[in-house]
Motif scaffolding. Structure first.
Motif: not given
Length: 249
Positions: A86-112
């Protein structure tokens, strides 16, 4: 001498035992300095994904040492490894792994959200991350309202919103066309160049690996080559472009 950000020393990973034992990694050594951009390549079954899982603290070595900022990761508890992620690493995946019914802002907020940050702070940081990847004005769009390239930008914003030291990208252009692939690589290059984020990227595409300053190739659980790219691609824009509503991806 300065301690490298990451060090793998004689790391072995085995699955199963006896007749069914699979040796996925066979005593690899790897040092990664802060601020590097490294492409990790190799055929299927070569060990590159296993190595990335260990580097991302999603798995631990069977033998050998993994040091992150000098800290032996394999001695950490599961909860301590989660905090390191949580503190040092960020992950990007081939399949995006976004929540379908959730806004871009809310998807980005998830780690926080998982980190327990206050709502106003989360929204502000998520908006800034989306702006950094060229998606200002798209905060309320759901993934279905975004192109593939824009969805991967949201995924990258989610990876950098916690201000990580390292971004681990697993085939980040695998689901994109050529134009969008180079756009995403330019974005990753800019984050590395302008913000000093260490980027570790698994790819099977030589033209994507050409953006890295170093290419590490795995074969049969071992590092077959580790070379400096003398002339990396430098086509990252000075500022992330603002996508139009007609952008295809």
């Amino acid at each position: 001498m300065t301690e490298p950000l990451i060090r793998l020393h004689q790391v072995t990973k085995r699955y199963g035992s006896g007749a069914t034992e699979l040796l996925a990694l066979k005593g690899i050594d790897l040092e990664i300095e802060a601020g590097e951009f490294i492409a990790i390549m190799g055929p299927s079954g070569s060990g590159k994904s296993t190595a990335m899982n260990i580097l991302g603290c999603l798995d631990t070595p069977s033998d050998g040492q993994y040091l992150f900022k000098g800290q032996p990761v394999q001695r950490l508890s599961r909860d301590q490894r989660a905090r390191l992620r949580r503190r040092y690493l960020g992950f990007v995946f081939q399949g995006f792994n976004l929540l379908a019914r959730t806004s871009a802002l809310e998807n980005v907020e998830l780690p926080l959200l998982y980190r327990g940050d206050p709502p106003a702070q989360r929204r502000r940081a998520a908006a800034q991350a989306l702006q950094a990847v060229g998606l200002a004005g798209r905060e309320r769009h759901t993934p279905a309202e975004l192109s593939g390239g824009q969805q991967q930008r949201v995924a990258i914003a989610r990876a950098i919103v916690t201000e990580p030291a390292v971004v681990l990208a697993d085939e980040p252009t695998g689901n994109l066309d050529t134009a969008r692939s180079h756009e995403i690589m330019g974005l990753l290059l800019g984050l590395n160049r302008d913000h000093g984020i260490t980027v570790l990227m698994v790819t099977h595409e030589p033209d994507m690996a050409a953006y890295a300053r170093r290419v590490v190739t795995f074969v049969d659980g071992r590092i077959a080559s580790d070379r400096v790219n003398q002339h990396p691609s430098t086509s990252a824009p000075e500022a992330a472009p603002q996508p139009t509503s007609s952008e295809a991806g």
